[in-house]
Write a protein that holds these residues in place. Structure first.
Motif, PDB file in Angstrom:
ATOM      1  N   ALA A 125     -10.453  62.327  15.664  1.00 23.67           N
ATOM      2  CA  ALA A 125      -9.860  63.589  16.112  1.00 23.67           C
ATOM      3  C   ALA A 125      -9.377  64.414  14.925  1.00 23.67           C
ATOM      4  N   GLY A 126      -9.703  65.710  14.955  1.00 24.55           N
ATOM      5  CA  GLY A 126      -9.263  66.616  13.906  1.00 24.55           C
ATOM      6  C   GLY A 126     -10.096  66.565  12.641  1.00 24.55           C
ATOM      7  N   GLU A 127     -11.119  65.730  12.597  1.00 20.88           N
ATOM      8  CA  GLU A 127     -11.958  65.581  11.406  1.00 20.88           C
ATOM      9  C   GLU A 127     -13.365  66.129  11.671  1.00 20.88           C
ATOM     10  N   GLN A 128     -14.086  66.450  10.589  1.00 21.12           N
ATOM     11  CA  GLN A 128     -15.455  66.929  10.683  1.00 21.12           C
ATOM     12  C   GLN A 128     -16.354  66.122   9.749  1.00 21.12           C
ATOM     13  N   PRO A 129     -17.463  65.573  10.255  1.00 20.75           N
ATOM     14  CA  PRO A 129     -18.422  64.920   9.355  1.00 20.75           C
ATOM     15  C   PRO A 129     -18.988  65.930   8.358  1.00 20.75           C
TER      16      PRO A 129
END
Length: 399
Positions: free
Chosen positions: A375-379
């Protein structure tokens, strides 16, 4: 299309074939590198990129396959862009018949029967890595798993110290996604690293791949130091980043597509046939060929010495070859892709790569069937000679 001052377009390149596409930094690659490459399918089948010294790009499966198999018109003499004349990558940058003797030397180490004897090691390491972070409820997949599995297995294959893995991974990253200067720095680092092992295996040979290369003879003669070093680059770097990249792209897909993930977890027998479909959708290599003589190909004039890139990812994403190519169909058959190349230069390590991906899917889904992007992260992805996943944060609930 604006034209940067650094662009130079040869006279034989038609204006309508020039594309504003730098394969090292295509727009949108950081979030979805395959979609960034797929954008080329909106234009002509053969296009010219004025970046990185200038080169053609074959965008369609039919042409990619033709070029990969036709070494008489399209030589492997320089597969990297920008081209580098420092080191010949052996046997990758050799054409038949010279290529055959060097390939024959290393092929037995990667045959199915040889890899079958390693599968228990691959499985044990896979389980060990997963169990190491399973109870944390999260991991950064690229660094904690995808890069660790292939390099540990490979270091066993070449009998090099496991504590050297991070140093070798650093060199591999520079080699496959760096610019010309970074690739040359990587080669210098490897030369310094491997020199002592070449001397040691010449004096005390074992059953490993390095000993085999160091003590081999081609046409009755020892391999020259230059050719030997070129083989070491291919052997050491060839299977590290490509497998890690494929595994990471596949894991991202499963994290973002729960229906397909749950089907594989509930029907593990599907994994054996689904591996090639997952690989087809997530091709990673973007090598090039050198035009041997002036020819006409697909309506354009190719000049002797031109480089033409054959992105394996675009083969698998071509709707002329695969229905709905951006979609994963776990029951798709047959899946004849080009992710490992075609013809005489098909990657000899392809069976090992498929085995590692198969075992990863079997053991991961058995232990962590439900997971998602943190959650809240982007690859983050990257393009280059090898497309890669740079950052893949995952999370799951701990029972």
């Amino acid at each position: 299309m604006s034209q940067p001052a650094t662009w130079t377009v040869p006279e034989h390149v038609p204006e309508d074939r020039v594309v504003d596409f730098d394969f090292m930094h295509p727009p949108g690659a950081e979030s979805d590198v395959h979609a960034a490459w797929k954008a080329l399918h909106r234009g002509p089948d053969i296009v010219w990129s004025p970046y990185n010294g200038g080169h053609w790009i074959a965008t369609r499966a039919e042409d990619i396959e033709t070029i990969q198999k036709d070494n008489l018109r399209f030589s492997h003499a320089r597969v990297t862009i920008p081209r580098s004349d420092d080191v010949t990558l052996v046997p990758l940058e050799l054409d038949p018949p010279e290529h055959t003797a060097y390939r024959t030397l290393i092929t037995p180490s990667f045959l199915p029967q040889a890899i079958a004897s390693m599968e228990s090691d691959v499985r044990a390491l896979t389980i060990e890595l997963i169990e190491g972070f399973k109870n944390k409820g999260e991991c950064e997949f690229v660094g904690e798993f995808a890069k660790m599995l292939p390099i540990v297995i490979f270091l066993r294959l070449v009998d090099l110290p496991q504590e050297d893995r991070l140093h070798l991974l650093e060199m591999a990253e520079l080699s496959v996604r760096g610019d010309l200067e970074e690739r040359q720095r990587s080669q210098g680092m490897l030369m310094g690293y491997i020199g002592k092992w070449v001397q040691e295996r010449a004096s005390n040979p074992g059953n490993d791949l390095i000993s085999l290369i160091v003590n081999a003879k081609i046409d009755g003669q020892p391999i020259s130091p230059e050719r030997m070093f070129g083989m070491m680059i291919v052997v050491l770097f060839g299977g590290l980043d490509t497998v890690a990249a494929m595994m990471s792209f596949i894991c991202r897909f499963l994290a973002e597509h729960p229906a397909e993930r749950r089907r594989l977890a509930e029907e593990p027998e599907l994994i054996l046939t689904a591996v090639d479909e997952l690989i087809r959708r997530h091709g990673v290599t973007n090598t090039a060929r050198v035009v041997v003589e002036d020819i006409e190909f697909k309506g354009v004039q190719l000049k002797k010495g031109d480089q033409i890139q054959v992105p394996n990812a675009l083969f698998g994403l071509d709707e002329r070859r695969f229905a709905n190519p951006m979609e994963i169909d776990l029951a798709r058959k047959p899946v004849v892709h080009a992710a490992f190349g075609n013809g005489a230069h098909r990657c000899p390590g392809s069976f090992l790569a498929r085995t590692e991906i198969k075992v990863f899917l079997q053991e991961w889904l058995k232990r962590i069937p439900e997971f998602e992007i943190k959650a809240g992260e982007q690859p983050r992805c990257a393009s280059g000679m090898v497309n890669g996943m740079l950052y893949l944060p995952l999370q799951w609930k701990v029972a």
